[in-house]
Design a protein around this motif. Sequence first.
Motif, PDB file in Angstrom:
ATOM      1  N   ASP A   1       2.381  13.265 -17.125  1.00  0.00           N
ATOM      2  CA  ASP A   1       1.762  13.585 -15.827  1.00  0.00           C
ATOM      3  C   ASP A   1       0.235  13.432 -15.909  1.00  0.00           C
TER       4      ASP A   1
ATOM      5  N   GLU B   1       1.821  17.496  -9.614  1.00  0.00           N
ATOM      6  CA  GLU B   1       2.604  18.500  -8.875  1.00  0.00           C
ATOM      7  C   GLU B   1       3.504  19.325  -9.803  1.00  0.00           C
ATOM      8  N   SER B   2       4.046  18.706 -10.837  1.00  0.00           N
ATOM      9  CA  SER B   2       4.961  19.436 -11.730  1.00  0.00           C
ATOM     10  C   SER B   2       4.273  19.947 -12.979  1.00  0.00           C
TER      11      SER B   2
ATOM     12  N   SER C   1       1.977  22.418 -13.450  1.00  0.00           N
ATOM     13  CA  SER C   1       1.989  23.882 -13.577  1.00  0.00           C
ATOM     14  C   SER C   1       3.380  24.397 -13.948  1.00  0.00           C
TER      15      SER C   1
ATOM     16  N   ASP D   1      -4.190   9.828  -8.720  1.00  0.00           N
ATOM     17  CA  ASP D   1      -3.288  10.366  -7.675  1.00  0.00           C
ATOM     18  C   ASP D   1      -2.891  11.790  -8.044  1.00  0.00           C
ATOM     19  N   GLU D   2      -3.212  12.741  -7.158  1.00  0.00           N
ATOM     20  CA  GLU D   2      -2.930  14.147  -7.410  1.00  0.00           C
ATOM     21  C   GLU D   2      -1.433  14.458  -7.449  1.00  0.00           C
ATOM     22  N   SER D   3      -0.618  13.540  -6.922  1.00  0.00           N
ATOM     23  CA  SER D   3       0.822  13.806  -6.895  1.00  0.00           C
ATOM     24  C   SER D   3       1.414  13.864  -8.308  1.00  0.00           C
ATOM     25  N   HIS D   4       0.728  13.203  -9.276  1.00  0.00           N
ATOM     26  CA  HIS D   4       1.230  13.252 -10.640  1.00  0.00           C
ATOM     27  C   HIS D   4       1.107  14.645 -11.244  1.00  0.00           C
TER      28      HIS D   4
END
Length: 455
Positions: free
Chosen positions: A31, A45-46, A48, A40-43
């Motif tokens: 990630d 998301e998981s 945490s 890309d901030e979407s990488h």
Amino acid sequence: MTQTSYLVAHSYVALDHLSDLISELADAESDTRGFVITGDESHLESFSATEALVAKSLKELRELTADNAAQQKRIAALEPLAAAKLAHARKNVELRRQNGLDAAIKMVQSGEGKRLMDRVRELTGQMEAQERSLLKLRADEVEAAAGSARSIIVLGTLFCLVFVSGAGALLTRSLSTQIAAAVQHVQRSSTELQSAANQQAAGAKESSTSMTEITTTISELLATSRQIAESAQRVANVADQTANAAGAGEGTVRGASESIAGIRQQVDLIVNHMLELGRKSQQIGAVLDIVSELAEQTNILAINATIEATGAGEAGKRFGVVADEIRKLADRVAGSTKEIRILIDDVRGAVNTTVMATETGSKAVDAGARQFSEVTAAFRQIASLVATTTEAAREIELSTKQQTTAVEQVNLAISNTAQATRETEASSGQTYQTASQLAGLSRELLRLVQPQAVV
């Protein structure tokens, strides 16, 4: 084997958690690398969630290996490495956000993240090797335990077969001997029971015959009592007519003389009936003595039958019930006999009273006949004697009615006694049939237990 199987499963769970830990750290690195390259901030998301999963996996590994000191040391070294790996990833993310792609790439190229990950893989590899070594050792233990269990089962089965065969033969011999002795005892008891049933049936038959004779005698006595009642009623009517004719003159006196002669005949008839009634009462008393003796014999037989049924155990329970019913019937017969004897004594007393009253009336009539020549002077005396005769006739009528009632009660009691005797006879037949069935069952059981002993 159960404990070893549990430990094998425990090792597999620990291996799964080690695999999960490596996978979670690799996901965190992937990630971070995706975000560094693409921005890309979407990488992230998981990311945490991955940190939480890493912490959970380390905690569960520590709990699973709590009984292994070497594994606990490795986990103690692995926890700061995992924390450092995650901190390095977070620092790389912040550097990408603040200084751009080049600064983040330089941090990746420094090799710090790879070094941390290699150390993590090394420690997890050592832990996995330790767990797989334990799995092999526990598999060998399971195989050894299974071999021992098979040997024990085979030897134990052989020993049990030998023991059960010997015990079965011994028990069969012992039980056969005991059952044969019990069956022979049952046969003897059933033979005695058949004999007692025959005697009881004979006694019941004699009792039935005696009850028939008593019933016939009581019926005759009842008819005689009714005749006496009718005669007493006629005497009372004649006495009333005589009293009315006493004041009607010579013609009435002649009619009174004839009536007095009729009264004397009736009195003689009453005396004869009373004497006959006394003789019948004596006959009834003799018959009651026979009935009482039969009741006592029946009671003794019932007690003996109850004792034999008790000795026969479960097989004689049914006969014991029958014997108890016979004893109850015998007690009822004895009680009814006592009541009949009391009634007969009452009848005898009434007969004696009637005879005495009749003799008094007869003497009064004789005195009236002797003094009939003094018709005029003796009218009052005749009227008085007629009144006395009327009263005596009424007493006779009342006594005969009471006597009739008593005889009817005696007849009812005798009928009940006859019914009880017939029931006793029927019970005797049933007892004999039960004894025969018991003898057949004992022979069949003896043939099953000792075939060679039965011809």
